[in-house]
Design an enzyme around this catalytic site. Structure first.
Site, PDB file in Angstrom:
ATOM      1  N   GLY A 173       3.537   3.304  -4.127  1.00  0.00           N
ATOM      2  CA  GLY A 173       2.888   2.266  -3.344  1.00  0.00           C
ATOM      3  C   GLY A 173       3.338   2.193  -1.907  1.00  0.00           C
ATOM      4  O   GLY A 173       3.540   1.100  -1.370  1.00  0.00           O
ATOM      5  N   HIS A 225      -7.655   7.855   2.040  1.00  0.00           N
ATOM      6  CA  HIS A 225      -7.685   9.230   1.528  1.00  0.00           C
ATOM      7  C   HIS A 225      -7.024  10.161   2.533  1.00  0.00           C
ATOM      8  O   HIS A 225      -7.282  10.073   3.737  1.00  0.00           O
ATOM      9  CB  HIS A 225      -9.134   9.669   1.292  1.00  0.00           C
ATOM     10  N   ASN A 285     -10.471   2.183   0.302  1.00  0.00           N
ATOM     11  CA  ASN A 285      -9.541   3.207  -0.163  1.00  0.00           C
ATOM     12  C   ASN A 285      -9.046   4.012   1.027  1.00  0.00           C
ATOM     13  O   ASN A 285      -9.747   4.141   2.038  1.00  0.00           O
ATOM     14  CB  ASN A 285     -10.249   4.142  -1.154  1.00  0.00           C
ATOM     15  N   GLU A 345      -1.412   7.324   7.673  1.00  0.00           N
ATOM     16  CA  GLU A 345      -2.014   6.420   6.691  1.00  0.00           C
ATOM     17  C   GLU A 345      -1.426   5.024   6.826  1.00  0.00           C
ATOM     18  O   GLU A 345      -2.151   4.016   6.783  1.00  0.00           O
ATOM     19  CB  GLU A 345      -1.775   6.943   5.277  1.00  0.00           C
TER      20      GLU A 345
END
Length: 208
Positions: A17, A114, A112, A179
């Site tokens: 996570g 990716h 989401n 990210e």
């Protein structure tokens, strides 16, 4: 940032996570337009559950092995989300494909991240595939979730240069850092209304 009521967010994880942690850290700021209210995992031993618990966030494990099929498992997840009055769902390393029924229930409210510049390298092993293809640029994408894997409307993308001496591990580390930067930014955009999904496309406000 939007000064209206903060949107209630759940993060779905299957492992460490780290992107979840980036979202939690961003939401510490009271001006951030979303607050992480629930972290849910399909694995009881997901390390991210301990991280979220230490941050004072409600956690829940709903192991998929205890259900007859995917639909029953997702019904339990959906019930947990609704019980917590969740408004936005963030997938952060959630390693289960979601059914079209579940995606439809959360259409436009589920995002989401990716590890590639979509539509290139959908699915798994993106860094190895980018290196094998000889890409000079790789990166990360945040998108709305639709029924087709990694096909949803794109919210944010950030490129990462591929160095000549990159390995899968070194490239993955730099992409992961990106990210962690863009996922909170994308969540803020969705929560504040700066971007929304309409007719299968990402629609941005003038201020986005």
């Amino acid at each position: 940032m939007n000064t209206n009521r903060r949107k209630r967010v759940a993060v779905l994880i299957s492992g460490r996570g780290t992107n979840m942690s980036a979202l939690i850290n961003a939401a510490i700021d009271p001006q951030f337009p979303a607050e992480i209210k629930l972290v849910l995992s399909n694995r009881e031993n997901a390390a991210g559950l301990e991280t979220a618990d230490a941050a004072g966030i409600a956690t829940r494990a709903i192991p998929h092995g205890g259900f007859e099929d995917r639909s029953e498992h997702e019904a339990a997840i959906d019930a947990a989300l609704k019980s917590a009055n969740i408004e936005i769902v963030c997938l952060a390393g959630y390693m289960r494909l979601l059914t079209s029924d579940f995606v439809q229930r959360w259409q436009g409210r589920m995002i989401n991240i990716h590890p590639s510049i979509l539509p290139a390298f959908k699915g798994l092993d993106t860094h190895a595939r980018a290196l094998h293809a000889g890409c000079r640029v790789h990166g990360a994408t945040v998108h709305f979730v639709t029924a087709d894997m990694d096909e949803g409307p794109i919210i944010l993308q950030e490129p990462v240069r591929v160095e000549l001496d990159d390995t899968e591990e070194t490239l993955a580390a730099r992409v992961l850092a990106v990210e962690h930067q863009i996922y909170p930014e994308a969540l803020a955009m969705v929560a504040s209304g700066a971007v929304r999904m309409s007719a299968g496309r990402a629609v941005f406000s003038q201020s986005a």
